[in-house]
Motif scaffolding. Structure first.
Motif, mmCIF file in Angstrom:
data_model
loop_
_atom_site.group_PDB
_atom_site.id
_atom_site.type_symbol
_atom_site.label_atom_id
_atom_site.label_comp_id
_atom_site.label_asym_id
_atom_site.label_seq_id
_atom_site.Cartn_x
_atom_site.Cartn_y
_atom_site.Cartn_z
ATOM 1 N N THR A 273 62.376 -26.060 -23.652
ATOM 2 C CA THR A 273 61.055 -25.654 -23.156
ATOM 3 C C THR A 273 60.024 -26.749 -23.408
ATOM 4 O O THR A 273 58.840 -26.559 -23.117
ATOM 5 C CB THR A 273 60.588 -24.344 -23.822
ATOM 6 O OG1 THR A 273 60.435 -24.555 -25.232
ATOM 7 C CG2 THR A 273 61.577 -23.211 -23.570
ATOM 8 N N ALA A 274 60.473 -27.883 -23.937
ATOM 9 C CA ALA A 274 59.577 -29.021 -24.163
ATOM 10 C C ALA A 274 58.997 -29.505 -22.829
ATOM 11 O O ALA A 274 59.595 -29.303 -21.773
ATOM 12 C CB ALA A 274 60.340 -30.152 -24.857
ATOM 13 N N PRO A 275 57.855 -30.163 -22.873
ATOM 14 C CA PRO A 275 57.286 -30.700 -21.635
ATOM 15 C C PRO A 275 58.046 -31.929 -21.164
ATOM 16 O O PRO A 275 58.717 -32.616 -21.948
ATOM 17 C CB PRO A 275 55.851 -31.063 -22.044
ATOM 18 C CG PRO A 275 55.942 -31.343 -23.517
ATOM 19 C CD PRO A 275 56.995 -30.404 -24.044
ATOM 20 N N SER A 276 57.953 -32.192 -19.881
ATOM 21 C CA SER A 276 58.549 -33.412 -19.321
ATOM 22 C C SER A 276 57.754 -33.806 -18.083
ATOM 23 O O SER A 276 57.139 -32.957 -17.435
ATOM 24 C CB SER A 276 60.024 -33.189 -18.949
ATOM 25 O OG SER A 276 60.154 -32.153 -17.987
ATOM 26 N N ALA A 277 57.766 -35.086 -17.763
ATOM 27 C CA ALA A 277 57.011 -35.580 -16.608
ATOM 28 C C ALA A 277 57.525 -34.917 -15.332
ATOM 29 O O ALA A 277 58.727 -34.913 -15.062
ATOM 30 C CB ALA A 277 57.154 -37.098 -16.504
ATOM 31 N N TRP A 278 56.601 -34.355 -14.581
ATOM 32 C CA TRP A 278 56.917 -33.657 -13.325
ATOM 33 C C TRP A 278 57.921 -32.512 -13.531
ATOM 34 O O TRP A 278 58.587 -32.086 -12.598
ATOM 35 C CB TRP A 278 57.461 -34.620 -12.276
ATOM 36 C CG TRP A 278 56.440 -35.483 -11.624
ATOM 37 C CD1 TRP A 278 55.360 -35.092 -10.891
ATOM 38 C CD2 TRP A 278 56.408 -36.921 -11.617
ATOM 39 N NE1 TRP A 278 54.660 -36.192 -10.428
ATOM 40 C CE2 TRP A 278 55.290 -37.331 -10.856
ATOM 41 C CE3 TRP A 278 57.227 -37.905 -12.168
ATOM 42 C CZ2 TRP A 278 54.957 -38.651 -10.650
ATOM 43 C CZ3 TRP A 278 56.903 -39.228 -11.967
ATOM 44 C CH2 TRP A 278 55.785 -39.597 -11.217
#
Length: 217
Positions: free
Chosen positions: A42-47
């Motif tokens: 659930t970590a953020p990632s680019a796009w």
């Protein structure tokens, strides 16, 4: 593994430490590991390209194979599991499928999806270095989230950058489109982690600009 902890988040963050000695008799099931990885993902990632890929190393033979590659660090064989966190250099090729899901879920219209996919493909084509930069950045955020998830579950962890990446790729058949980022050992500590200190935040934060500062970086 215990159910989710209701410990204050800041306590979880502050109590997470890099443990060097694990209880070799403590085991984690595949379902328990999958749950941790679901939380990590659930970590953020680019796009929202979700650049991470994991190799869960749980078998004794696999750990023994990894041990010399990680320069004999005992966490490898003592931990319940070692998660090799890797970044996907071809994550942008999944953009269509990812945004199709968003459209089907009603999160965005088809036109927005089409524009985003075009933007992503153009960006990766015009800046070839972007694939590696985003793969490492996003996989690192997932690795950090994995360690926090482990702590929230009453487990311990140790991020490990000390290993021969080339030998790891060869020994475990890692596809060429994946780049090893770090190993994360997870289990129950048998010896408390060494205490550590941190620089005071006043020594590491600058406000608005660097010009005129007398601090040493």
């Amino acid at each position: 593994m215990s159910s989710i902890s209701h410990t204050d988040f800041l306590t979880t963050v502050r109590e997470r430490q890099a443990v060097k000695h694990f209880d070799p008799h403590h085991n984690l099931s595949h379902e328990e590991i999958k749950e941790l990885l679901e939380i990590a993902s659930t970590a953020p990632s680019a796009w929202n390209l979700q650049h991470w890929t994991y190799l869960a190393i749980t078998d004794k033979a696999a750990k023994e194979k990894l041990l010399p590659i990680a320069y004999g660090q005992r966490q490898i064989v003592e931990a319940s599991a070692v998660i090799a966190v890797m970044g996907n250099l071809q994550a942008h090729h999944h953009a269509e499928a990812i945004y199709d899901q968003a459209v089907q879920a009603g999160f965005m219209p088809e036109e927005v999806k089409t524009n985003l996919v075009r933007q992503i493909m153009n960006s990766y084509t015009n800046a070839p270095e972007l694939a590696q930069e985003e793969a490492i950045r996003s996989a690192s955020m997932a690795a950090m989230q994995l360690m926090l998830a482990a702590k929230a579950r009453g487990l311990d962890s140790c991020p490990m950058g000390g290993y021969n990446a080339s030998l790891f790729i060869e020994a475990f058949g890692v596809p060429r489109y994946l780049i090893p980022v770090m190993l994360v050992a997870i289990g129950k500590k048998s010896v408390p982690a060494h205490p550590s200190t941190r620089f005071p935040v006043d020594e590491t934060v600058f406000w608005n600009h660097f010009e005129g500062s007398t601090k040493k970086i």
